[in-house]
Design a protein around this motif. Structure first.
Motif, PDB file in Angstrom:
ATOM      1  N   ILE A   1     -86.462  -8.572  20.408  1.00 51.41           N
ATOM      2  CA  ILE A   1     -87.058  -9.837  20.830  1.00 51.41           C
ATOM      3  C   ILE A   1     -86.031 -10.692  21.564  1.00 51.41           C
ATOM      4  N   THR A   2     -84.808 -10.703  21.067  1.00 48.12           N
ATOM      5  CA  THR A   2     -83.736 -11.472  21.704  1.00 48.12           C
ATOM      6  C   THR A   2     -83.445 -10.955  23.105  1.00 48.12           C
ATOM      7  N   SER A   3     -83.377  -9.645  23.261  1.00 54.24           N
ATOM      8  CA  SER A   3     -83.097  -9.099  24.590  1.00 54.24           C
ATOM      9  C   SER A   3     -84.240  -9.373  25.567  1.00 54.24           C
ATOM     10  N   ILE A   4     -85.476  -9.311  25.100  1.00 57.21           N
ATOM     11  CA  ILE A   4     -86.617  -9.622  25.962  1.00 57.21           C
ATOM     12  C   ILE A   4     -86.603 -11.096  26.354  1.00 57.21           C
ATOM     13  N   ALA A   5     -86.279 -11.961  25.392  1.00 53.52           N
ATOM     14  CA  ALA A   5     -86.235 -13.399  25.688  1.00 53.52           C
ATOM     15  C   ALA A   5     -85.121 -13.715  26.681  1.00 53.52           C
ATOM     16  N   GLN A   6     -83.979 -13.068  26.542  1.00 56.08           N
ATOM     17  CA  GLN A   6     -82.888 -13.293  27.492  1.00 56.08           C
ATOM     18  C   GLN A   6     -83.265 -12.804  28.886  1.00 56.08           C
ATOM     19  N   ALA A   7     -83.959 -11.686  28.967  1.00 59.38           N
ATOM     20  CA  ALA A   7     -84.394 -11.168  30.262  1.00 59.38           C
ATOM     21  C   ALA A   7     -85.426 -12.090  30.905  1.00 59.38           C
ATOM     22  N   GLY A   8     -86.222 -12.758  30.068  1.00 56.22           N
ATOM     23  CA  GLY A   8     -87.241 -13.678  30.579  1.00 56.22           C
ATOM     24  C   GLY A   8     -86.725 -15.075  30.841  1.00 56.22           C
ATOM     25  N   GLY A   9     -85.478 -15.347  30.485  1.00 54.94           N
ATOM     26  CA  GLY A   9     -84.902 -16.654  30.748  1.00 54.94           C
ATOM     27  C   GLY A   9     -85.256 -17.711  29.720  1.00 54.94           C
ATOM     28  N   VAL A  10     -85.659 -17.299  28.519  1.00 57.20           N
ATOM     29  CA  VAL A  10     -85.988 -18.254  27.461  1.00 57.20           C
ATOM     30  C   VAL A  10     -84.687 -18.747  26.828  1.00 57.20           C
ATOM     31  N   LYS A  11     -84.606 -20.046  26.607  1.00 55.12           N
ATOM     32  CA  LYS A  11     -83.406 -20.606  25.984  1.00 55.12           C
ATOM     33  C   LYS A  11     -83.272 -20.085  24.556  1.00 55.12           C
ATOM     34  N   SER A  12     -82.040 -19.866  24.147  1.00 50.38           N
ATOM     35  CA  SER A  12     -81.805 -19.323  22.815  1.00 50.38           C
ATOM     36  C   SER A  12     -82.206 -20.309  21.720  1.00 50.38           C
ATOM     37  N   SER A  13     -82.140 -21.604  22.008  1.00 50.45           N
ATOM     38  CA  SER A  13     -82.543 -22.588  20.990  1.00 50.45           C
ATOM     39  C   SER A  13     -84.042 -22.501  20.710  1.00 50.45           C
ATOM     40  N   TYR A  14     -84.843 -22.241  21.748  1.00 47.63           N
ATOM     41  CA  TYR A  14     -86.287 -22.081  21.541  1.00 47.63           C
ATOM     42  C   TYR A  14     -86.576 -20.817  20.727  1.00 47.63           C
ATOM     43  N   LEU A  15     -85.868 -19.760  21.049  1.00 48.19           N
ATOM     44  CA  LEU A  15     -86.074 -18.503  20.335  1.00 48.19           C
ATOM     45  C   LEU A  15     -85.661 -18.642  18.873  1.00 48.19           C
ATOM     46  N   THR A  16     -84.562 -19.350  18.630  1.00 46.76           N
ATOM     47  CA  THR A  16     -84.112 -19.561  17.258  1.00 46.76           C
ATOM     48  C   THR A  16     -85.171 -20.303  16.449  1.00 46.76           C
ATOM     49  N   GLN A  17     -85.724 -21.353  17.023  1.00 48.22           N
ATOM     50  CA  GLN A  17     -86.764 -22.117  16.329  1.00 48.22           C
ATOM     51  C   GLN A  17     -88.000 -21.259  16.077  1.00 48.22           C
ATOM     52  N   LEU A  18     -88.378 -20.460  17.052  1.00 49.14           N
ATOM     53  CA  LEU A  18     -89.545 -19.592  16.893  1.00 49.14           C
ATOM     54  C   LEU A  18     -89.339 -18.581  15.773  1.00 49.14           C
ATOM     55  N   LEU A  19     -88.157 -17.984  15.721  1.00 49.07           N
ATOM     56  CA  LEU A  19     -87.874 -17.010  14.667  1.00 49.07           C
ATOM     57  C   LEU A  19     -87.806 -17.674  13.295  1.00 49.07           C
ATOM     58  N   LYS A  20     -87.283 -18.905  13.229  1.00 45.21           N
ATOM     59  CA  LYS A  20     -87.251 -19.625  11.949  1.00 45.21           C
ATOM     60  C   LYS A  20     -88.667 -19.909  11.453  1.00 45.21           C
ATOM     61  N   VAL A  21     -89.539 -20.359  12.350  1.00 46.86           N
ATOM     62  CA  VAL A  21     -90.920 -20.658  11.963  1.00 46.86           C
ATOM     63  C   VAL A  21     -91.624 -19.384  11.497  1.00 46.86           C
ATOM     64  N   ALA A  22     -91.420 -18.293  12.220  1.00 44.74           N
ATOM     65  CA  ALA A  22     -92.046 -17.030  11.829  1.00 44.74           C
ATOM     66  C   ALA A  22     -91.523 -16.561  10.473  1.00 44.74           C
ATOM     67  N   GLY A  23     -90.224 -16.694  10.240  1.00 46.00           N
ATOM     68  CA  GLY A  23     -89.642 -16.285   8.963  1.00 46.00           C
ATOM     69  C   GLY A  23     -90.160 -17.113   7.804  1.00 46.00           C
ATOM     70  N   ILE A  24     -90.238 -18.428   7.996  1.00 45.09           N
ATOM     71  CA  ILE A  24     -90.736 -19.298   6.935  1.00 45.09           C
ATOM     72  C   ILE A  24     -92.193 -18.993   6.624  1.00 45.09           C
ATOM     73  N   SER A  25     -93.007 -18.763   7.659  1.00 44.77           N
ATOM     74  CA  SER A  25     -94.415 -18.463   7.402  1.00 44.77           C
ATOM     75  C   SER A  25     -94.575 -17.127   6.671  1.00 44.77           C
ATOM     76  N   LEU A  26     -93.755 -16.140   7.011  1.00 43.18           N
ATOM     77  CA  LEU A  26     -93.831 -14.870   6.294  1.00 43.18           C
ATOM     78  C   LEU A  26     -93.387 -15.015   4.836  1.00 43.18           C
ATOM     79  N   LEU A  27     -92.342 -15.790   4.588  1.00 51.28           N
ATOM     80  CA  LEU A  27     -91.896 -16.013   3.216  1.00 51.28           C
ATOM     81  C   LEU A  27     -92.946 -16.746   2.392  1.00 51.28           C
ATOM     82  N   MET A  28     -93.592 -17.733   2.988  1.00 50.54           N
ATOM     83  CA  MET A  28     -94.625 -18.480   2.262  1.00 50.54           C
ATOM     84  C   MET A  28     -95.834 -17.598   1.975  1.00 50.54           C
ATOM     85  N   ASP A  29     -96.184 -16.732   2.916  1.00 53.51           N
ATOM     86  CA  ASP A  29     -97.284 -15.812   2.676  1.00 53.51           C
ATOM     87  C   ASP A  29     -96.931 -14.842   1.555  1.00 53.51           C
TER      88      ASP A  29
END
Length: 95
Positions: A54-82
């Motif tokens: 996911i990180t390599s795809i985001a870097q190739a697409g020009g997505v800022k790493s701070s946005y990707l970090t937040q997205l992964l944190k939200v996904a991780g928290i939602s999976l833990l809560m589930d």
């Protein structure tokens, strides 16, 4: 191959937990939690590969790493809560 091993282990632990709950219900939850933790630790290398992809795809697409970090944190928290909610449901606690 690891996925098949994890699937077999989860099926075996599910049967063991069902049998254990019949004999000693208080130990069933403990065994289910232990099996869940063991399976999660087995899945960590696969999760790391997915995050790397996911990180390599985001870097190739020009997505800022701070946005990707937040997205992964939200996904991780939602999976833990589930996971926590499913564990509570397995324990018989709906509230």
């Amino acid at each position: 191959m690891d996925v098949l091993r994890m699937a077999g282990m989860s099926m075996a632990s599910a049967v063991a937990v069902i049998l254990l709950r019949r004999m000693r219900p208080e130990m069933g939850l403990t065994a289910a939690l232990a099996a869940g933790i063991l399976l999660l630790t087995m899945a960590m290398p696969m999760v790391a590969q997915v995050i790397g992809g996911i990180t390599s795809i985001a870097q190739a697409g020009g997505v800022k790493s701070s946005y990707l970090t937040q997205l992964l944190k939200v996904a991780g928290i939602s999976l833990l809560m589930d996971f926590a909610a499913q564990t509570c449901r397995d324990a018989g606690e709906e509230g």
